[in-house]
Motif scaffolding. Structure first.
Motif, PDB file in Angstrom:
ATOM      1  N   TYR A 188     -12.552   9.578  -7.963  1.00  0.00           N
ATOM      2  CA  TYR A 188     -11.677   9.886  -6.836  1.00  0.00           C
ATOM      3  C   TYR A 188     -11.491   8.608  -6.034  1.00  0.00           C
ATOM      4  O   TYR A 188     -12.467   7.958  -5.653  1.00  0.00           O
ATOM      5  N   VAL A 189     -10.244   8.245  -5.794  1.00  0.00           N
ATOM      6  CA  VAL A 189      -9.944   7.080  -4.965  1.00  0.00           C
ATOM      7  C   VAL A 189      -8.977   7.538  -3.886  1.00  0.00           C
ATOM      8  O   VAL A 189      -7.936   8.113  -4.187  1.00  0.00           O
ATOM      9  N   GLY A 190      -9.349   7.290  -2.641  1.00  0.00           N
ATOM     10  CA  GLY A 190      -8.514   7.696  -1.524  1.00  0.00           C
ATOM     11  C   GLY A 190      -8.390   6.604  -0.492  1.00  0.00           C
ATOM     12  O   GLY A 190      -9.297   5.793  -0.317  1.00  0.00           O
ATOM     13  N   ALA A 191      -7.257   6.583   0.162  1.00  0.00           N
ATOM     14  CA  ALA A 191      -7.011   5.611   1.233  1.00  0.00           C
ATOM     15  C   ALA A 191      -6.514   6.356   2.464  1.00  0.00           C
ATOM     16  O   ALA A 191      -5.671   7.250   2.365  1.00  0.00           O
ATOM     17  N   ILE A 192      -7.042   5.970   3.599  1.00  0.00           N
ATOM     18  CA  ILE A 192      -6.599   6.541   4.864  1.00  0.00           C
ATOM     19  C   ILE A 192      -5.261   5.907   5.219  1.00  0.00           C
ATOM     20  O   ILE A 192      -5.110   4.694   5.143  1.00  0.00           O
ATOM     21  N   GLY A 193      -4.291   6.726   5.569  1.00  0.00           N
ATOM     22  CA  GLY A 193      -3.002   6.173   5.945  1.00  0.00           C
ATOM     23  C   GLY A 193      -1.899   7.208   5.882  1.00  0.00           C
ATOM     24  O   GLY A 193      -2.123   8.358   5.542  1.00  0.00           O
ATOM     25  N   SER A 194      -0.722   6.758   6.179  1.00  0.00           N
ATOM     26  CA  SER A 194       0.465   7.620   6.203  1.00  0.00           C
ATOM     27  C   SER A 194       1.142   7.645   4.835  1.00  0.00           C
ATOM     28  O   SER A 194       0.772   6.909   3.923  1.00  0.00           O
ATOM     29  N   GLU A 195       2.168   8.478   4.735  1.00  0.00           N
ATOM     30  CA  GLU A 195       2.977   8.524   3.506  1.00  0.00           C
ATOM     31  C   GLU A 195       3.643   7.173   3.251  1.00  0.00           C
ATOM     32  O   GLU A 195       3.734   6.719   2.118  1.00  0.00           O
ATOM     33  N   SER A 196       4.101   6.512   4.322  1.00  0.00           N
ATOM     34  CA  SER A 196       4.746   5.205   4.140  1.00  0.00           C
ATOM     35  C   SER A 196       3.728   4.163   3.676  1.00  0.00           C
ATOM     36  O   SER A 196       4.044   3.307   2.845  1.00  0.00           O
ATOM     37  N   LYS A 197       2.506   4.232   4.180  1.00  0.00           N
ATOM     38  CA  LYS A 197       1.460   3.326   3.697  1.00  0.00           C
ATOM     39  C   LYS A 197       1.180   3.590   2.230  1.00  0.00           C
ATOM     40  O   LYS A 197       0.995   2.653   1.446  1.00  0.00           O
ATOM     41  N   ALA A 198       1.156   4.852   1.837  1.00  0.00           N
ATOM     42  CA  ALA A 198       0.923   5.203   0.435  1.00  0.00           C
ATOM     43  C   ALA A 198       2.001   4.589  -0.454  1.00  0.00           C
ATOM     44  O   ALA A 198       1.693   4.020  -1.511  1.00  0.00           O
ATOM     45  N   ARG A 199       3.255   4.695  -0.055  1.00  0.00           N
ATOM     46  CA  ARG A 199       4.347   4.114  -0.846  1.00  0.00           C
ATOM     47  C   ARG A 199       4.176   2.604  -0.978  1.00  0.00           C
ATOM     48  O   ARG A 199       4.334   2.041  -2.065  1.00  0.00           O
ATOM     49  N   THR A 200       3.820   1.954   0.130  1.00  0.00           N
ATOM     50  CA  THR A 200       3.629   0.500   0.106  1.00  0.00           C
ATOM     51  C   THR A 200       2.469   0.114  -0.802  1.00  0.00           C
ATOM     52  O   THR A 200       2.586  -0.810  -1.619  1.00  0.00           O
ATOM     53  N   LEU A 201       1.345   0.807  -0.680  1.00  0.00           N
ATOM     54  CA  LEU A 201       0.190   0.512  -1.533  1.00  0.00           C
ATOM     55  C   LEU A 201       0.544   0.676  -3.010  1.00  0.00           C
ATOM     56  O   LEU A 201       0.210  -0.175  -3.842  1.00  0.00           O
ATOM     57  N   LYS A 202       1.219   1.756  -3.329  1.00  0.00           N
ATOM     58  CA  LYS A 202       1.571   2.024  -4.731  1.00  0.00           C
ATOM     59  C   LYS A 202       2.553   0.991  -5.262  1.00  0.00           C
ATOM     60  O   LYS A 202       2.431   0.531  -6.401  1.00  0.00           O
ATOM     61  N   GLN A 203       3.518   0.590  -4.451  1.00  0.00           N
ATOM     62  CA  GLN A 203       4.464  -0.461  -4.870  1.00  0.00           C
ATOM     63  C   GLN A 203       3.738  -1.780  -5.106  1.00  0.00           C
ATOM     64  O   GLN A 203       3.997  -2.475  -6.090  1.00  0.00           O
ATOM     65  N   ASP A 204       2.816  -2.120  -4.210  1.00  0.00           N
ATOM     66  CA  ASP A 204       2.056  -3.371  -4.354  1.00  0.00           C
ATOM     67  C   ASP A 204       1.180  -3.340  -5.601  1.00  0.00           C
ATOM     68  O   ASP A 204       1.055  -4.351  -6.309  1.00  0.00           O
ATOM     69  N   LEU A 205       0.586  -2.203  -5.896  1.00  0.00           N
ATOM     70  CA  LEU A 205      -0.243  -2.085  -7.103  1.00  0.00           C
ATOM     71  C   LEU A 205       0.613  -2.210  -8.372  1.00  0.00           C
ATOM     72  O   LEU A 205       0.185  -2.824  -9.350  1.00  0.00           O
ATOM     73  N   LEU A 206       1.811  -1.644  -8.332  1.00  0.00           N
ATOM     74  CA  LEU A 206       2.731  -1.800  -9.474  1.00  0.00           C
ATOM     75  C   LEU A 206       3.079  -3.266  -9.686  1.00  0.00           C
ATOM     76  O   LEU A 206       3.094  -3.756 -10.828  1.00  0.00           O
ATOM     77  N   LYS A 207       3.349  -3.984  -8.604  1.00  0.00           N
ATOM     78  CA  LYS A 207       3.681  -5.409  -8.689  1.00  0.00           C
ATOM     79  C   LYS A 207       2.536  -6.220  -9.279  1.00  0.00           C
ATOM     80  O   LYS A 207       2.763  -7.255  -9.907  1.00  0.00           O
ATOM     81  N   LEU A 208       1.301  -5.758  -9.058  1.00  0.00           N
ATOM     82  CA  LEU A 208       0.137  -6.456  -9.603  1.00  0.00           C
ATOM     83  C   LEU A 208      -0.124  -6.103 -11.071  1.00  0.00           C
ATOM     84  O   LEU A 208      -1.039  -6.641 -11.675  1.00  0.00           O
ATOM     85  N   GLY A 209       0.674  -5.178 -11.602  1.00  0.00           N
ATOM     86  CA  GLY A 209       0.573  -4.858 -13.023  1.00  0.00           C
ATOM     87  C   GLY A 209      -0.263  -3.643 -13.381  1.00  0.00           C
ATOM     88  O   GLY A 209      -0.518  -3.394 -14.557  1.00  0.00           O
ATOM     89  N   PHE A 210      -0.683  -2.882 -12.375  1.00  0.00           N
ATOM     90  CA  PHE A 210      -1.426  -1.670 -12.683  1.00  0.00           C
ATOM     91  C   PHE A 210      -0.467  -0.607 -13.210  1.00  0.00           C
ATOM     92  O   PHE A 210       0.685  -0.533 -12.798  1.00  0.00           O
ATOM     93  N   GLU A 211      -0.949   0.220 -14.125  1.00  0.00           N
ATOM     94  CA  GLU A 211      -0.116   1.254 -14.727  1.00  0.00           C
ATOM     95  C   GLU A 211       0.192   2.359 -13.718  1.00  0.00           C
ATOM     96  O   GLU A 211      -0.670   2.737 -12.919  1.00  0.00           O
ATOM     97  N   ALA A 212       1.410   2.874 -13.794  1.00  0.00           N
ATOM     98  CA  ALA A 212       1.845   3.926 -12.874  1.00  0.00           C
ATOM     99  C   ALA A 212       0.927   5.139 -12.947  1.00  0.00           C
ATOM    100  O   ALA A 212       0.631   5.760 -11.923  1.00  0.00           O
ATOM    101  N   GLN A 213       0.459   5.475 -14.135  1.00  0.00           N
ATOM    102  CA  GLN A 213      -0.418   6.634 -14.309  1.00  0.00           C
ATOM    103  C   GLN A 213      -1.719   6.451 -13.517  1.00  0.00           C
ATOM    104  O   GLN A 213      -2.205   7.380 -12.890  1.00  0.00           O
ATOM    105  N   LEU A 214      -2.264   5.249 -13.511  1.00  0.00           N
ATOM    106  CA  LEU A 214      -3.473   4.963 -12.739  1.00  0.00           C
ATOM    107  C   LEU A 214      -3.177   5.014 -11.244  1.00  0.00           C
ATOM    108  O   LEU A 214      -3.936   5.601 -10.470  1.00  0.00           O
ATOM    109  N   ILE A 215      -2.070   4.445 -10.854  1.00  0.00           N
ATOM    110  CA  ILE A 215      -1.700   4.400  -9.439  1.00  0.00           C
ATOM    111  C   ILE A 215      -1.511   5.809  -8.876  1.00  0.00           C
ATOM    112  O   ILE A 215      -1.859   6.086  -7.734  1.00  0.00           O
ATOM    113  N   GLU A 216      -0.993   6.707  -9.677  1.00  0.00           N
ATOM    114  CA  GLU A 216      -0.766   8.073  -9.207  1.00  0.00           C
ATOM    115  C   GLU A 216      -2.060   8.822  -8.943  1.00  0.00           C
ATOM    116  O   GLU A 216      -2.048   9.879  -8.311  1.00  0.00           O
ATOM    117  N   THR A 217      -3.195   8.282  -9.368  1.00  0.00           N
ATOM    118  CA  THR A 217      -4.474   8.918  -9.067  1.00  0.00           C
ATOM    119  C   THR A 217      -4.931   8.624  -7.641  1.00  0.00           C
ATOM    120  O   THR A 217      -5.868   9.252  -7.158  1.00  0.00           O
TER     121      THR A 217
END
Length: 86
Positions: free
Chosen positions: A23-52
């Motif tokens: 389980y991986v969780g981050a405190i923040g808003s929906e907009s923070k979640a979108r930003t974190l996920k976009q940044d992780l995609l840019k770093l090359g992490f797989e979308a399936q992993l990011i969606e966890t």
């Protein structure tokens, strides 16, 4: 099971590199979640992993008082555990 609750991006990046947390969780808003996920995609992490990533953490209920936030987070842990999602 160990859990990771995160507030800093560098820590989040290391957790995804490590890949050992059910389980991986981050405190923040929906907009923070979108930003974190976009940044992780840019770093090359797989979308399936990011969606966890659970961000914002906790179930959606209550008035956002500290006590209700804590209860919503524990509720999410129990729900994930019981649904075998972690």
């Amino acid at each position: 099971h160990p859990n990771a609750i995160l507030t800093r991006f560098a820590t989040l990046e290391e957790v995804f590199k490590n890949g050992q947390f059910p389980y991986v969780g981050a405190i923040g808003s929906e907009s923070k979640a979108r930003t974190l996920k976009q940044d992780l995609l840019k770093l090359g992490f797989e979308a399936q992993l990011i969606e966890t990533l659970n961000c914002p953490i906790g179930e959606s209920f209550g008035n956002n008082t500290p006590a209700e936030i804590a209860i919503s987070i524990v509720s999410q842990f129990i729900n994930k555990r019981d649904c075998k999602n972690i």
